[in-house]
Design an enzyme around this catalytic site. Sequence first.
Site, PDB file in Angstrom:
ATOM      1  N   ASP A  25      10.540  13.741  10.649  1.00  0.00           N
ATOM      2  CA  ASP A  25      10.163  13.645   9.238  1.00  0.00           C
ATOM      3  C   ASP A  25       8.693  14.023   9.044  1.00  0.00           C
ATOM      4  O   ASP A  25       7.928  13.258   8.463  1.00  0.00           O
ATOM      5  CB  ASP A  25      10.459  12.232   8.721  1.00  0.00           C
ATOM      6  CG  ASP A  25      10.622  12.211   7.208  1.00  0.00           C
ATOM      7  OD1 ASP A  25      10.745  13.302   6.599  1.00  0.00           O
ATOM      8  OD2 ASP A  25      10.618  11.107   6.626  1.00  0.00           O
TER       9      ASP A  25
ATOM     10  N   VAL B 226       5.427  -0.667   2.507  1.00  0.00           N
ATOM     11  CA  VAL B 226       4.338  -0.895   3.452  1.00  0.00           C
ATOM     12  C   VAL B 226       3.326  -1.854   2.838  1.00  0.00           C
ATOM     13  O   VAL B 226       2.883  -1.664   1.709  1.00  0.00           O
ATOM     14  CB  VAL B 226       3.640   0.427   3.818  1.00  0.00           C
ATOM     15  CG1 VAL B 226       2.598   0.180   4.911  1.00  0.00           C
ATOM     16  CG2 VAL B 226       4.656   1.450   4.283  1.00  0.00           C
TER      17      VAL B 226
ATOM     18  N   GLY C 172       8.087   3.827   0.600  1.00  0.00           N
ATOM     19  CA  GLY C 172       8.673   5.065   1.081  1.00  0.00           C
ATOM     20  C   GLY C 172      10.159   4.938   1.267  1.00  0.00           C
ATOM     21  O   GLY C 172      10.755   3.912   0.931  1.00  0.00           O
ATOM     22  N   GLY C 173      10.712   5.980   1.800  1.00  0.00           N
ATOM     23  CA  GLY C 173      12.155   6.039   1.982  1.00  0.00           C
ATOM     24  C   GLY C 173      12.676   4.938   2.878  1.00  0.00           C
ATOM     25  O   GLY C 173      13.744   4.395   2.643  1.00  0.00           O
ATOM     26  N   PHE C 174      11.913   4.590   3.877  1.00  0.00           N
ATOM     27  CA  PHE C 174      12.420   3.601   4.817  1.00  0.00           C
ATOM     28  C   PHE C 174      12.080   2.183   4.418  1.00  0.00           C
ATOM     29  O   PHE C 174      12.666   1.243   4.916  1.00  0.00           O
ATOM     30  CB  PHE C 174      11.865   3.861   6.217  1.00  0.00           C
ATOM     31  CG  PHE C 174      12.494   5.045   6.879  1.00  0.00           C
ATOM     32  CD1 PHE C 174      13.852   5.041   7.174  1.00  0.00           C
ATOM     33  CD2 PHE C 174      11.761   6.163   7.189  1.00  0.00           C
ATOM     34  CE1 PHE C 174      14.447   6.122   7.787  1.00  0.00           C
ATOM     35  CE2 PHE C 174      12.351   7.244   7.803  1.00  0.00           C
ATOM     36  CZ  PHE C 174      13.690   7.243   8.102  1.00  0.00           C
ATOM     37  N   GLY C 175      11.106   2.049   3.581  1.00  0.00           N
ATOM     38  CA  GLY C 175      10.770   0.683   3.204  1.00  0.00           C
ATOM     39  C   GLY C 175       9.404   0.597   2.559  1.00  0.00           C
ATOM     40  O   GLY C 175       8.764   1.595   2.238  1.00  0.00           O
TER      41      GLY C 175
ATOM     42  N   LYS D 206       5.231  -2.326   7.850  1.00  0.00           N
ATOM     43  CA  LYS D 206       6.307  -1.638   7.131  1.00  0.00           C
ATOM     44  C   LYS D 206       7.545  -2.500   7.194  1.00  0.00           C
ATOM     45  O   LYS D 206       8.017  -2.844   8.273  1.00  0.00           O
ATOM     46  CB  LYS D 206       6.558  -0.272   7.777  1.00  0.00           C
ATOM     47  CG  LYS D 206       7.661   0.503   7.103  1.00  0.00           C
ATOM     48  CD  LYS D 206       7.689   1.954   7.542  1.00  0.00           C
ATOM     49  CE  LYS D 206       7.023   2.838   6.515  1.00  0.00           C
ATOM     50  NZ  LYS D 206       7.259   4.263   6.719  1.00  0.00           N
TER      51      LYS D 206
ATOM     52  N   ILE E 282       0.822  -1.205   0.000  1.00  0.00           N
ATOM     53  CA  ILE E 282       0.000   0.000   0.000  1.00  0.00           C
ATOM     54  C   ILE E 282       0.856   1.255   0.000  1.00  0.00           C
ATOM     55  O   ILE E 282       0.350   2.361  -0.017  1.00  0.00           O
ATOM     56  CB  ILE E 282      -0.987   0.022   1.201  1.00  0.00           C
ATOM     57  CG1 ILE E 282      -0.243  -0.245   2.510  1.00  0.00           C
ATOM     58  CG2 ILE E 282      -2.110  -0.978   0.988  1.00  0.00           C
ATOM     59  CD1 ILE E 282      -1.131  -0.059   3.727  1.00  0.00           C
ATOM     60  N   GLY E 283       2.122   1.113   0.012  1.00  0.00           N
ATOM     61  CA  GLY E 283       2.972   2.303  -0.045  1.00  0.00           C
ATOM     62  C   GLY E 283       4.433   1.921  -0.095  1.00  0.00           C
ATOM     63  O   GLY E 283       4.840   0.883   0.418  1.00  0.00           O
TER      64      GLY E 283
END
Length: 677
Positions: free
Chosen positions: A472, A359, A354-357, A374, A351-352
Site C-alpha cells: 500500500d 490513529v 485511514g482504511g485500516f483504522g 493505530k 491524528i488520522g
Amino acid sequence: MAEPSYFLVLLLFFCSLFLKSQSFDFVYNGFNGSDLVLDGYARIKDKALKLTDRSQNVIGHAFFPKPIPMFKNSSLDVSTFSTHFVFQIVPSDANRGGYGFAFILSPSTQLFGAQGGHYLGVLNPSNDGKSSNHLFIVEFDTVTGYNETSDRYGNHIGINVNGMNSIASESASYYKGTQKKEDVDLEEKEPIQAWIDYDGLAKQVNVTVSPLSVSKPIKPLISIFIDLSPVMKDYMYAGFSAATGEKKASSHYILGWSLKLNGFSDPLDVSQFSPIPAEQSSSSQNKLKRALIVTFSVVLFILLLALLSIFVYRKVMKFDVLEDWELDCPHRFRYKDLHVATRGFKESEIIGVGGFGTVYKGVLRATGAEVAVKKIISNDTLKGTREFAAEIESLGRLRHKHLVNLQGWCKNKSNLLLVYDYVPNGSLHSLLYSSKKGTVLSWEQRFNIIKGIASGLLYLHEEWEKVVIHRDVKSSNVLIDRNMNARLGDFGLARLYDHGQNSHTTNVVGTIGYIAPELTRTGKASKSTDVFAYGILLLEVACGRTPVVYQPDRNVILVDRILDCLQMSNIFDAVDPKLNSTYTIEEMELVLGLGLLCSHRKPEARPTMRQVIRYLNRDEILPVFDNLNSFGSKRADQIRSRFKALGLTDDSIITTSSIHSSSVGEMSSSSFEITGR
Ligand SMILES: *[C@@H]1O[C@H](CO)[C@@H](O)[C@H](O)[C@H]1NC(C)=O
Ligand SMILES: *[C@@H]1O[C@H](CO)[C@@H](O)[C@H](O)[C@H]1NC(C)=O
Ligand SMILES: *[C@@H]1O[C@H](CO)[C@@H](O)[C@H](O)[C@H]1NC(C)=O
Ligand SMILES: *[C@@H]1O[C@H](CO)[C@@H](O)[C@H](O)[C@H]1NC(C)=O
C-alpha cells in the site's frame, strides 16, 4: 424378772428404730431424670446418665439429691458405706478419648470453679489438694499426665482425697481368684462395673472393677486403710463428675447406680439396663453433618473468592486476558498502558483516520515516549492465531530510518492495536495538498523524500531477512519527520489483514490509482506491484496531483495527463505549479521518467528498487528518457520506438492512453473486491 427382759426388748426395738433411721440407700436400674441434680453437660439420655458428650472441654456433674449422713449419731467414725455402679466410656476415636470421670462424695452439689481435663470437673489448680475441700474422690482416668509419678497409667483408677493427686492408684484391672490379674479397658465399648466399699470400723477402702459380664471379684483392685473422718462432713452428697479436655474427649455414661449406708449396696438389676444410646451412629451422623456443612461452606467460600478475584482481575486488567503463546511476544503492549497513553482513546487524540483504522497520538507513561497507536477494528480474520502474532512480531523487528517503526502491538477482543513511532510532520499527502501558505514542499525536499521512500522500500524488498511487500505505497502512507525525511508506514499490514483467507476470496488490497494492473487480475502482490505504486507516487510528488482526480464528467488519470503533456507540448507542463518552476530540470526529468517507467503496465518493464536507487543517484542513466526534454513535443511513435529499445515488444503498450489507464479501468470495475481507501 420379766421386766428387765421387757426393757431389753424395748431398748433393742428403739435401737433398731434408731438404726433404721440411719439407713440410707437407693438403687437406679437406669435413670429417668426425675430426681438427680444435674449440672454442666450432664443429662439423662435413653435411661442412661450422660455426664459428657464428645465435645472438647465440657464438664458434667450429677448428684443424688439427698445428702448422706456420714456419721452415726454420737459416733466419731464415718459410717460404713458401699456403692456399686455401671459405667461406659465412649472415646471420640481410638486414641483420643479423655479425660475420665470420678465418683465423689462432696459437701455440696456445686463444684465451683471446677476445671476439665486432669481436674475431671472436680477441682481447679487453686483449690486442688486443700483439706477444706472435704472431697473423697475415686477417679477413673483414661489420660496419663496429672502426676507422672503417681498416676502412672493412662487407663487407671485412683483414690484421692481433697485433690487430684492419688493416694493409691492402679491400672484398671481385676483379679481372677486372688493372683491372676485381667486388664480392664475403661474405654472398651462395653459396660464396666465398679464397687467402692468403705469399712467404717476397719477404716479400709476397697475399689473393685470388672466387666459387666463378670461378677464381683473376691479380691479388690485397690484396698487401702484410710480414716475418712477428717474428710467427711456430717452430710455428704454422692455423685459423679466427668470432663473432657483439649483434643481428648469421650462420652461418659453411668448406666446404673446403687448406694447403701451400713451394708453392701443392693445388687443392680443388669437386665434393666438399657444399652447406651446409639452414640456411635448419632454422633457420627452429627459429625457427618458438621463435616458436610464445613465442606460446603469452604467450597462456597473458595468459589466466591475465585469469582471475586476473576472479577477484580478482569476489572483491573481490563481485557488483558492472554493466551499462553502471547506471553513470548516481546512487542506486545498491555491494553491498559495503551488505554492510559491515549487518554482512553479520546477523540481529541486522533491524528488520522485511514482504511485500516483510527490513529491516536499517545504518550507512554512508563517512558514518556510519544507514539502513534493505530486501532484496527478487525473482521474475523484477525482472530488471534499464533501465526498472526508471529507475523506482527516479525514486523516489529524491522528497523530502518525510512520506515515508521512498529514498536509493538496489542490484541484486545476484536481490536488490534499497533504502536508506531510518532512522526511529527504528518503525511506526505497532507503536505502535498495542504492549502496552508508557506507549507509548500520545495523540490529539494521532494527529491529527498523520494529517495528516502526508495531506500525504505529497498530495505523491505531486499535488505531484511525476509521479503516484505508493502502493498500500500501511497502518499498518505509516507510520513515526514522533523528533518523532512520520509518514513514509510503501514508496511506489511495488508498481508496481515488478509492473513488466513482462502485464495479464491482474495481481497485486492491497495488504493485506487496505485494498484498495478496485474494485481487486479491475479490478486497477487509482489515487489513489482510495490514498484508500480512507487512510480505513481513519484509522478504525484512531481505533479502535485493525486493519481486520479475525480470529476463529474470524466475522472482525470494523472498518468494520462502527463502523457498528454508529453505528446501535446512539454512534459514539464505537468509539473506542480506550486513549485513555481524552481526545480532542477535533470532531477525533474529523472523523476517523471522514472515514475512512468515504474508504473509501466508490464511488470517486466519496471525496475527493481535497487535499480531505482541507482537511477536516483545517477549511478545509472535512465535508458528511455535520457533526453526526454528534447523530444517533449515529438510524436508518440518516437516514444514507441524508445520503449521498443527497452525490449518491450508488445505494441499495445505504446498507445499512450492505454499504457496506464487500462489498469485504472480494471480497478474501477466491480469485479474485484477492493479493500482500502
Ligand atoms: C424414676 O425413677 C425413680 C427411682 O427409680 C422412681 O421412683 C420413679 O417412679 C421413676 N419415675 C418415672 C417417671 O419413671
Ligand atoms: C443424736 O445426737 C444428737 C446430738 O449430736 C442428739 O441431739 C440426738 O438426740 C441423738 N439421737 C439419738 C437417737 O441418740
Ligand atoms: C506427684 O506424686 C508424688 C508421689 O505421690 C508426690 O510426692 C508429688 O507431690 C506429686 N506431685 C504433684 C504435682 O502433685
Ligand atoms: C476389703 O478387702 C479386704 C481384702 O480382700 C477384705 O478383707 C475386706 O473385708 C474388704 N472390706 C470391705 C469393706 O469390702
